[in-house]
Design a protein around this motif. Structure first.
Motif, short mmCIF file in Angstrom:
data_model
loop_
_atom_site.label_atom_id
_atom_site.label_comp_id
_atom_site.label_asym_id
_atom_site.label_seq_id
_atom_site.Cartn_x
_atom_site.Cartn_y
_atom_site.Cartn_z
N ARG A 92 4.81 9.63 -4.19
CA ARG A 92 4.32 8.33 -3.73
C ARG A 92 5.10 8.02 -2.47
NH1 ARG A 92 1.14 5.32 -7.01
NH2 ARG A 92 1.86 3.35 -6.12
N TRP A 93 4.34 7.74 -1.40
CA TRP A 93 4.95 7.69 -0.07
C TRP A 93 4.43 6.48 0.70
CZ3 TRP A 93 2.04 9.20 4.55
CH2 TRP A 93 2.81 9.28 5.71
N ALA A 136 0.84 -1.19 0.00
CA ALA A 136 0.00 0.00 0.00
C ALA A 136 0.88 1.25 0.00
CB ALA A 136 -0.90 -0.01 1.23
N THR A 137 0.55 2.16 -0.91
CA THR A 137 1.32 3.39 -1.07
C THR A 137 0.37 4.57 -1.09
OG1 THR A 137 2.97 2.22 -2.40
CG2 THR A 137 2.95 4.62 -2.56
N VAL A 138 0.75 5.66 -0.44
CA VAL A 138 -0.05 6.87 -0.44
C VAL A 138 0.37 7.71 -1.65
CG1 VAL A 138 -0.80 8.88 0.87
CG2 VAL A 138 -0.16 6.78 2.07
N ALA A 164 0.59 17.56 6.19
CA ALA A 164 0.62 17.39 4.74
C ALA A 164 0.96 18.72 4.08
CB ALA A 164 -0.74 16.89 4.25
N GLY A 165 2.15 18.79 3.46
CA GLY A 165 2.58 19.98 2.77
C GLY A 165 2.81 19.72 1.30
N ALA A 166 3.73 20.46 0.70
CA ALA A 166 3.99 20.31 -0.73
C ALA A 166 4.76 19.03 -1.05
CB ALA A 166 4.76 21.53 -1.24
N GLY A 167 5.60 18.56 -0.14
CA GLY A 167 6.37 17.35 -0.38
C GLY A 167 5.81 16.19 0.41
N GLN A 168 6.71 15.32 0.88
CA GLN A 168 6.28 14.20 1.69
C GLN A 168 5.76 14.68 3.05
OE1 GLN A 168 9.00 10.97 2.16
NE2 GLN A 168 8.90 10.36 0.02
#
Length: 417
Positions: free
Chosen positions: A238-239, A223-225, A280-284
């Motif tokens: 993708r995190w 599972a990936t966000v 939750a910002g612009a990056g991870q």
């Protein structure tokens, strides 16, 4: 005699054809696709400043729009009444109907009210007049009307319908269905992007304040966000959170409206049920330990949580305590809106705190007339300084019919905080 009999047969045949034609016309008029837009006949009402406390009770769930109207949904209708602080539901200010499609969900941003229908049609109404502003074809939802009698599931938790803001600040809309996701400009309904997806292995999370659409992707491997730019649909990140498994669940927190323009996330797995909070910002996403406990909420970068009867405000990034309240007794957070965190006490008092200081903005029993406090909270909505809540009959039975499930015929209580 034979000639007369023949004439009668001809007349009967003609009569039968005419009758069948009339029936066909009636059936067509009744069953043919149709839409009926009944615009406002009065001027746009002024914004109101409601008195703090319970406003009244309603049979259906409202969306507060522009501080002036309340918007509702039914199976095949979206309609509004006014003023926003009316004690009861009143004659519609405007109404919009479609047939045979069903309402799937409704959202509002400013004076634009967007409804999504079972055939995938998106219809934007100008809240000031009730007239159609634009229509667009979006991904069809898995189902049409799924809400219970109050319609709360359509207006407070609209499935697959998310408000957004791009990096340039322009308002938009992300619409998700079983086979596709699309982005639309809120101003005119213009499609900005579209991608095909497999809804069977993906779960929508919502949109972030940084202009991204978030989903959990289980289609290929762990599972990936997944994060997409709301203006272009381009995947940006993708995190995988630490310890992520196939059962990873991601919940948005600190949202302006339901799962929309959210500032944080909480990830949980099945192992021990423990969660981890993130900004939750612009990056991870960045770790936010103050959001780890279940039930904690976010306003800006301040996390508010309740543990053992103590309410605390903390820095979301560091976990450092900013304030604490130990005078509310057993309570739980039921909703958050910018500048307000709403808690419900054991006695069903609604307490609203300033999340930056912990100062009490208001406190009152969430009770109307002689309704009493012997009920359980259902779905909750907070916006524009108002809070609305379904009241359920105890013990709560989710499988019961609506008459048993809800406390009464007017189960929604509306309050101003």
């Amino acid at each position: 005699m034979g000639f007369a009999r023949g004439r009668r047969r001809v007349a009967m045949a003609v009569g039968a054809l005419l009758g069948a034609g009339a029936v066909a016309v009636v059936v067509h008029r009744v069953l043919a696709p149709a839409e009926v837009d009944t615009p406002a006949r009065a001027g746009y009402p002024a914004a109101v400043t409601p008195a703090i406390g319970v406003v009244g009770r309603l049979p259906v769930a409202p969306l507060i729009v522009d501080g002036r109207l309340r918007v509702y949904a039914a199976t095949r209708q979206v309609y509004a009444d006014q003023p926003a602080d009316s004690r009861y539901r009143v004659t519609p200010y405007w109404s919009y109907r479609r047939w045979p499609a069903e309402v799937s969900g409704v959202v509002a941003d400013g004076t634009t009210v967007v409804s999504r229908w079972s055939d995938g049609k998106l219809v934007a109404l100008d809240a000031r007049t009730g007239r159609v502003a634009w229509q667009a074809d979006g991904p069809a939802p898995a189902e049409g009307w799924t809400a219970r009698r109050t319609g709360a599931g359509a207006v407070w938790e609209p499935p697959g319908l998310f408000l957004a803001r791009g990096a340039d600040g322009r308002p938009g809309l992300v619409v998700s269905g079983p086979t596709g996701v699309g982005g639309f400009a809120l101003a005119d309904g213009r499609r900005l992007w579209s991608v095909d997806v497999d809804g069977g292995c993906r779960t929508d999370v919502g949109t972030t304040a940084a202009g991204q659409f978030v989903a959990v992707d289980r289609c290929a491997g762990p599972a990936t966000v997944e994060f997409r730019d709301v203006a272009t649909g381009t995947p940006t990140t993708r995190w995988q959170p630490p310890g992520a498994t196939a059962e990873l669940a991601v919940t948005p927190v600190g949202c302006v409206s339901h799962r929309s323009r959210c500032r944080g996330l909480r990830t949980t797995g099945p192992a021990d049920g423990a969660g981890r909070g993130w900004l939750a910002g612009a990056g991870q996403p960045v770790a936010a330990p103050a959001l780890d406990p279940a039930g904690s909420e976010l306003d800006g970068e301040r996390a508010v949580g309740v543990a053992v009867g103590v309410v605390t405000g903390r820095s979301a990034r560091t976990g450092g305590e900013l304030w604490r309240r130990d005078d509310l007794g057993p309570a739980r957070i039921v909703a958050v809106q910018p500048g307000r965190v709403h808690l419900l006490t054991e006695a069903n008092d609604l307490v609203t705190l300033d999340p930056s200081t912990g100062a009490e903005r208001s406190r009152f029993p969430l009770n109307v007339g002689r309704d009493g406090i012997g009920w359980a909270p259902g779905l909750v909505y907070a916006g524009g300084g108002y809070l609305a809540m379904e009241r359920l009959r105890e013990p709560v039975d989710p499988d019961a019919d609506d008459q048993r499930y809800f406390l009464m015929s007017e189960p929604v209580v509306l309050a101003a905080s």
